[in-house]
Design an enzyme around this catalytic site. Structure first.
Site, PDB file in Angstrom:
ATOM      1  N   SER A  67      17.682  -1.902  28.577  1.00 47.40           N
ATOM      2  CA  SER A  67      18.967  -2.442  28.129  1.00 47.40           C
ATOM      3  C   SER A  67      20.030  -1.425  28.523  1.00 47.40           C
ATOM      4  O   SER A  67      19.709  -0.276  28.849  1.00 47.40           O
ATOM      5  CB  SER A  67      18.921  -2.577  26.603  1.00 47.40           C
ATOM      6  N   TYR A  70      16.043  -0.097  17.905  1.00 44.01           N
ATOM      7  CA  TYR A  70      16.089  -0.797  19.193  1.00 44.01           C
ATOM      8  C   TYR A  70      16.506   0.151  20.319  1.00 44.01           C
ATOM      9  O   TYR A  70      15.868   0.218  21.371  1.00 44.01           O
ATOM     10  CB  TYR A  70      17.061  -1.970  19.072  1.00 44.01           C
TER      11      TYR A  70
HETATM   12  N1  LIG Z   1      20.218 -10.700  25.362  1.00 41.91           N
HETATM   13  C1  LIG Z   1      20.695  -9.518  25.681  1.00 41.91           C
HETATM   14  O1  LIG Z   1      21.914  -9.273  25.691  1.00 41.91           O
HETATM   15  C2  LIG Z   1      19.749  -8.400  26.075  1.00 41.91           C
HETATM   16  C3  LIG Z   1      20.319  -7.232  26.595  1.00 41.91           C
HETATM   17  C4  LIG Z   1      19.482  -6.194  26.977  1.00 41.91           C
HETATM   18  C5  LIG Z   1      18.129  -6.328  26.839  1.00 41.91           C
HETATM   19  N2  LIG Z   1      17.599  -7.473  26.324  1.00 41.91           N
HETATM   20  C6  LIG Z   1      16.128  -7.546  26.214  1.00 41.91           C
HETATM   21  O2  LIG Z   1      15.654  -8.632  26.973  1.00 41.91           O
HETATM   22  C7  LIG Z   1      14.472  -9.143  26.363  1.00 41.91           C
HETATM   23  C8  LIG Z   1      14.623 -10.631  26.124  1.00 41.91           C
HETATM   24  O3  LIG Z   1      15.751 -10.839  25.292  1.00 41.91           O
HETATM   25  P1  LIG Z   1      16.413 -12.283  25.088  1.00 41.91           P
HETATM   26  O4  LIG Z   1      17.837 -12.069  24.854  1.00 41.91           O
HETATM   27  O5  LIG Z   1      15.972 -13.213  26.159  1.00 41.91           O
HETATM   28  O6  LIG Z   1      15.736 -12.699  23.676  1.00 41.91           O
HETATM   29  P2  LIG Z   1      15.370 -14.129  23.035  1.00 41.91           P
HETATM   30  O7  LIG Z   1      16.131 -15.220  23.695  1.00 41.91           O
HETATM   31  O8  LIG Z   1      15.479 -13.950  21.561  1.00 41.91           O
HETATM   32  O9  LIG Z   1      13.836 -14.275  23.413  1.00 41.91           O
HETATM   33  C9  LIG Z   1      12.877 -13.444  22.805  1.00 41.91           C
HETATM   34  C10 LIG Z   1      11.513 -13.844  23.291  1.00 41.91           C
HETATM   35  O10 LIG Z   1      10.543 -13.003  22.643  1.00 41.91           O
HETATM   36  C11 LIG Z   1       9.513 -13.820  22.130  1.00 41.91           C
HETATM   37  N3  LIG Z   1       8.931 -13.168  20.969  1.00 41.91           N
HETATM   38  C12 LIG Z   1       9.565 -12.689  19.880  1.00 41.91           C
HETATM   39  N4  LIG Z   1       8.683 -12.197  18.991  1.00 41.91           N
HETATM   40  C13 LIG Z   1       7.465 -12.356  19.561  1.00 41.91           C
HETATM   41  C14 LIG Z   1       6.143 -12.041  19.138  1.00 41.91           C
HETATM   42  N5  LIG Z   1       5.893 -11.489  17.949  1.00 41.91           N
HETATM   43  N6  LIG Z   1       5.115 -12.361  19.952  1.00 41.91           N
HETATM   44  C15 LIG Z   1       5.333 -12.944  21.137  1.00 41.91           C
HETATM   45  N7  LIG Z   1       6.564 -13.258  21.605  1.00 41.91           N
HETATM   46  C16 LIG Z   1       7.611 -12.970  20.808  1.00 41.91           C
HETATM   47  C17 LIG Z   1      10.193 -15.160  21.806  1.00 41.91           C
HETATM   48  O11 LIG Z   1       9.300 -16.239  21.875  1.00 41.91           O
HETATM   49  P3  LIG Z   1       8.668 -17.038  20.609  1.00 41.91           P
HETATM   50  O12 LIG Z   1       9.755 -17.227  19.607  1.00 41.91           O
HETATM   51  O13 LIG Z   1       8.134 -18.302  21.225  1.00 41.91           O
HETATM   52  O14 LIG Z   1       7.562 -16.129  20.128  1.00 41.91           O
HETATM   53  C18 LIG Z   1      11.169 -15.286  22.980  1.00 41.91           C
HETATM   54  O15 LIG Z   1      10.518 -15.848  24.087  1.00 41.91           O
HETATM   55  C19 LIG Z   1      14.251  -8.313  25.092  1.00 41.91           C
HETATM   56  O16 LIG Z   1      13.388  -7.253  25.386  1.00 41.91           O
HETATM   57  C20 LIG Z   1      15.637  -7.773  24.813  1.00 41.91           C
HETATM   58  O17 LIG Z   1      15.567  -6.569  24.091  1.00 41.91           O
HETATM   59  C21 LIG Z   1      18.376  -8.510  25.940  1.00 41.91           C
END
Ligand SMILES: NC(=O)c1ccc[n+]([C@@H]2O[C@H](COP(=O)([O-])OP(=O)(O)OC[C@H]3O[C@@H](n4cnc5c(N)ncnc54)[C@H](OP(=O)(O)O)[C@@H]3O)[C@@H](O)[C@H]2O)c1
Length: 242
Positions: free
Chosen positions: A132, A147
């Site tokens: 991130s 985080y």
């Molecule tokens: N969005 C941002 O601005 C941002 C910025 C920097 C980095 N990131 C990183 O990018 C990655 C994805 O983020 P996102 O924004 O796409 O998040 P998101 O839309 O909330 O998606 C999170 C994913 O993680 C899965 N998940 C959560 N808990 C889980 C568990 N216990 N077991 C298995 N799967 C699990 C969820 O699937 P289910 O609910 O089906 O389990 C979902 O597919 C993360 O590592 C986040 O830290 C995001």
């Protein structure tokens, strides 16, 4: 056909990575607690996706690797599953700290360790962790101490594994998005008092779409990115350069 496993592939950035990897010709396992809807949509489009139902907080991550390997080996591992607890350090319980560290960091290590022997057997592998912009910052206006610690530690893991596994044909990189509109960040973009000052600090003047992040991430999983390893690749609209 090379096989990829994407944790967190059911929505957000993970789902966009699944779609980009499918477009590049990989067979892709969607690993999450509820992968069924995403996989049904993709298979309806004739794409080579398969479901890997797993709760990575409560089941051994190695199970996900084994399910992917059963589809024909494992060549790409992406760990995009994530959670967050937005609280200042003085209010953050140890259990909350451990939960966030475990899913982002410990699971990354356990998945990679289980995947590497299969990649070594193929003489080719790509591992992509999700960092991130907070890999390089305190985390911004909303306190997220666990985080940001996990995302920074992932850079150490990326470098260590990149060095150790280079002779095996495995490349290991950290994809570091800036602000992306997903369910994950809804509490931030849904609140104008947070959204407006953050957005004003992004030189490109807007948040990223998951697809803009995934296109770069999928490239890191190709043959063309063969000389790229041990790197944090930041895709943040200039946020860190501000
Ligand atoms: N969005 C941002 O601005 C941002 C910025 C920097 C980095 N990131 C990183 O990018 C990655 C994805 O983020 P996102 O924004 O796409 O998040 P998101 O839309 O909330 O998606 C999170 C994913 O993680 C899965 N998940 C959560 N808990 C889980 C568990 N216990 N077991 C298995 N799967 C699990 C969820 O699937 P289910 O609910 O089906 O389990 C979902 O597919 C993360 O590592 C986040 O830290 C995001």
């Amino acid at each position: 056909m090379r096989v990829a496993l994407v944790t967190g592939g059911s929505r957000g950035i993970g789902l966009a990575l699944v779609q980009e990897l499918l477009a590049k010709g990989f067979k892709v396992g969607v690993a999450s607690r509820h992968p069924e809807t995403a996989v049904a949509d993709l298979t309806r489009q004739g794409l080579a996706a398969f479901a890997v139902p797993i709760d990575l907080e409560h089941e051994p991550p190695e199970k996900a690797v084994a399910q992917a390997v059963a589809q024909g080996g494992l060549h790409v591992l992406v760990h995009a599953a994530g959670i967050n607890v937005r609280k200042p350090a003085l209010e953050l319980g140890y259990e909350e700290w451990r939960r966030v560290l475990y899913l982002h960091l410990d699971v990354a290590f356990l998945l990679a360790k289980a995947a590497a022997p299969h990649m070594a057997q193929a003489g080719w592998g790509r591992i992509l962790f999700l960092g991130s912009a907070t890999t390089f910052t305190s985390g911004g206006p909303v306190p997220i101490p666990a985080y940001t610690t996990a995302k920074t530690a992932l850079l150490g893991l990326t470098r260590a594994l990149a060095k150790e596994w280079a002779p095996l044909g495995i490349r290991v990189n950290l994809l570091c998005p800036g602000y992306v509109k997903t369910e994950f960040t809804a509490p931030v973009w849904g609140n104008p008092e947070l959204y407006n000052p953050i957005t004003a600090r992004i030189p490109l003047g807007r948040w990223a779409s998951p697809e803009e992040i995934a296109k770069v991430g999928a490239f890191l999983c190709t043959d063309e990115a063969g000389y790229l390893t041990g790197q944090a690749v930041v895709v943040d609209g200039g946020f860190l350069a501000y």
